[in-house]
Write an enzyme that holds these catalytic residues in place. Structure first.
Site, short mmCIF file in Angstrom:
data_model
loop_
_atom_site.label_atom_id
_atom_site.label_comp_id
_atom_site.label_asym_id
_atom_site.label_seq_id
_atom_site.Cartn_x
_atom_site.Cartn_y
_atom_site.Cartn_z
N GLY A 121 3.93 -4.97 -0.21
CA GLY A 121 2.57 -5.27 0.28
C GLY A 121 2.34 -4.59 1.60
O GLY A 121 3.06 -3.65 1.97
N ASN A 122 1.33 -5.01 2.33
CA ASN A 122 1.06 -4.45 3.66
C ASN A 122 0.42 -5.53 4.53
O ASN A 122 0.16 -6.65 4.07
CB ASN A 122 0.19 -3.19 3.56
CG ASN A 122 -1.13 -3.48 2.87
OD1 ASN A 122 -1.95 -4.22 3.39
ND2 ASN A 122 -1.32 -2.91 1.68
N HIS A 123 0.16 -5.17 5.78
CA HIS A 123 -0.28 -6.19 6.76
C HIS A 123 -1.78 -6.46 6.75
O HIS A 123 -2.27 -7.18 7.60
CB HIS A 123 0.11 -5.73 8.17
CG HIS A 123 1.58 -5.74 8.40
ND1 HIS A 123 2.33 -6.89 8.31
CD2 HIS A 123 2.45 -4.74 8.69
CE1 HIS A 123 3.60 -6.59 8.54
NE2 HIS A 123 3.70 -5.29 8.78
N ALA A 151 -6.73 -2.41 1.60
CA ALA A 151 -5.55 -1.58 1.85
C ALA A 151 -4.71 -1.66 0.57
O ALA A 151 -3.86 -2.54 0.41
CB ALA A 151 -4.77 -2.11 3.04
#
Ligand code: CTP
Length: 402
Positions: A212-214, A280
Site C-alpha cells: 500500500g502507500n501513505h 494514489a
C-alpha cells in the site's frame, strides 16, 4: 450534509399559535449545520419562550431595540443583524406583520431587521382560513413577492380555530427543504455530475499483508465535499481511508485494490461530466495472493509483481470522455514529468504536487499545488488547507467547463 451547513440564518418569529413549531424548526436548522439567530416580535413571546429558542439556537434571542437584560442596556443593531444573515426566514408570519412588511411600518425589532436585510427573505404565513383568503392578505402576498420575498405556502389542514382549510403554517421540515432547494437551485454545479478516485489502494500479498502507500484520502475527500457543496452529484471511489464524507450528494463506493477501483470507475464513467483522479493507486500488485499466511522461513523472500491498470490513462484514451483531471506526485524534475504525464494520460488539467514542498504530501492537512492546463499554462498556488486547495481546483474546472 445539508446545503444549509455553514449558513447564517436569521429566524423571525411573529405572534401566532404556530410559533410553537419554531422550536422544532430551530432544531432542524441547527442540525443541518446552520448558525441560527432568532428575532421575535413582542407578541410572539406569549406563544413560545425566548429561553426555549435561545437554548435551542445556542444564541441570545432578541425582541427589543435595546437589550433590557443587559446592565449596559446595549442597542440591538438591526442593520448589523440584517447584514449578518445569509438567509432570513420569518415563520410564522401573521397577517398583521405581513401588512407591515408591505407598508414599511417598523414598530418592532423584527420589522427593522427585515427592512435592513439584504439577503433572500422567506416567509411562512399562518392564519385562519378566512384571513388567508381575504383580498387584503392575497394582495399582500403579491406585494411581498414583487419585493423579491419568497413565500413558503401554507398548507391545508386543521387550524387552531377548529376550522379546517388553507392557512396552516408549512411544517418545519417543509420550510427547511424549501430553503435547501432554493440554495441548491442557484449552485454553479447543480446539473453536473462528477467522479473522484481517492485514497490509497491495498494489493494483498496474503490474508494479512498488503502492498500500500501513505495516502490518507484527505485531498479526494475535500474535493468530493466541495463539489457536493456546489451542487454536483458525486460518485466517490475511495480506497481504504478513515476520511468522513457525509453529504447527500455523495455516493461513496469503498474499494480496496486497483482492479476494484478500475472496475468501479468504468461502471460510472460514461455518466459523469467531470472526473478527478486523486487516488494514489499502487502501480504493481503481487502476481499471486497466497491463500494462507506466508510463514517466515528463508532469509529472503521475493514477491513477483505485475503492473496494475492505469485507470486515469484508460479514461484519457476513451473517445468520449468527461473533463479529466489527474494528479502527479513528483520528487524531482517536477514540471517536465508533469507535462509528460498530462500528455500521456490526456488530461485537461494536471494537479502537480512536489514532495519537495513542505506543505504538500501524504496525511497532511495542507497541500501546495501547481495546475497545468491543456494549453500548457502553469498556474502556481500557495500552501493552503486541503479544503481551500479543493476550491482552487474546482474554480479552474468551472472556468473551463461552464
Ligand atoms: N493513476 C491511476 N491509475 C494508476 C496509476 C496512477 O489512475 N494505476 C492516476 C493517479 O490517480 C494520478 C495520476 O494517475 O491522477 C498520476 O499518478 P502518479 O502516481 O503520479 O503517476 P504514475 O502514472 O503512477 O507514474 P509514476 O509513478 O511513474 O510517476
Amino acid at each position: 450534509m445539508s446545503y444549509l451547513s455553514g449558513k447564517k440564518i436569521l429566524l423571525g418569529v411573529t405572534g401566532g399559535i404556530a410559533a410553537y413549531k419554531t422550536t422544532y424548526l430551530v432544531r432542524l436548522l441547527v442540525k443541518a449545520g446552520a448558525t441560527v439567530k432568532v428575532v421575535m416580535t413582542p407578541a410572539s413571546r406569549e406563544f413560545v419562550t425566548p429561553l426555549t429558542l435561545s437554548t435551542l439556537s445556542k444564541n441570545p434571542v432578541l425582541s427589543h431595540f435595546t437589550n433590557e437584560e443587559d446592565e449596559n442596556d446595549t442597542w440591538n443593531n438591526h442593520v448589523d443583524l440584517g447584514l449578518w444573515a445569509d438567509y432570513m426566514i420569518i415563520a410564522p408570519v401573521t397577517a398583521n406583520t405581513m401588512s407591515k412588511m408591505v407598508g414599511g411600518t417598523i414598530d418592532n425589532l423584527l420589522l427593522a431587521v427585515y427592512c435592513s436585510a439584504k439577503c433572500p427573505v422567506f416567509y411562512a404565513p399562518a392564519m385562519d382560513l378566512d384571513m388567508y383568503k381575504h383580498p387584503s392578505t392575497q394582495h399582500n402576498f403579491k406585494q411581498l413577492e414583487s419585493y423579491g420575498n419568497h413565500m413558503i405556502p401554507a398548507g391545508v389542514g386543521e387550524l387552531a380555530s377548529g376550522l379546517s382549510g388553507e392557512g396552516r403554517m408549512a411544517e418545519p421540515e417543509e420550510i427547511v427543504s424549501y430553503v435547501e432547494d432554493y440554495i441548491s437551485d442557484k449552485l454553479p454545479l447543480k446539473s453536473k455530475s462528477a467522479l473522484i478516485t481517492a485514497g490509497p489502494t491495498y494489493e494483498p500479498i496474503d490474508p494479512v499483508r498488503f502492498i500500500g502507500n501513505h495516502s490518507s484520502g484527505k485531498m479526494g475527500g475535500a474535493l468530493a465535499m466541495e463539489l457536493a457543496h456546489l451542487g454536483a452529484q458525486v460518485v466517490l471511489i475511495m480506497g481504504p481511508s478513515h476520511v468522513i464524507t457525509n453529504h447527500n450528494n455523495i455516493d461513496r463506493q469503498n474499494v480496496t485494490t486497483a482492479q476494484q477501483m478500475y472496475d468501479a470507475v468504468h461502471k460510472h464513467i460514461d455518466s459523469v461530466d467531470i472526473a478527478i483522479f486523486s487516488a494514489a493507486v499502487a502501480d504493481y500488485r503481487p502476481v499471486n495472493r497466497a491463500d494462507q499466511k506466508i510463514k517466515k522461513s528463508a532469509d529472503t523472500l521475493s514477491i513477483e509483481l505485475v503492473k496494475n491498470p492505469d485507470i486515469l490513462a484508460s479514461v484519457g484514451a476513451m473517445k468520449l470522455r468527461p473533463f479529466l483531471v489527474g494528479f502527479a506526485l513528483e520528487t524531482d524534475n517536477e514540471l517536465d514529468y508533469a507535462f509528460a504525464k498530462a500528455e500521456k494520460k490526456n488530461t485537461d488539467l494536471l494537479i502537480l504536487n512536489s514532495l519537495r514542498d513542505k506543505g504538500a504530501g501524504f496525511k497532511k492537512d495542507t497541500n501546495k499545488i501547481t495546475i497545468i492546463d491543456r494549453q500548457k499554462n502553469v498556474i502556481p498556488f500557495d500552501t493552503k488547507s486541503k479544503t481551500e486547495v479543493a476550491k482552487d481546483i474546482i474554480n479552474e474546472i468551472i472556468k473551463r467547463t461552464s
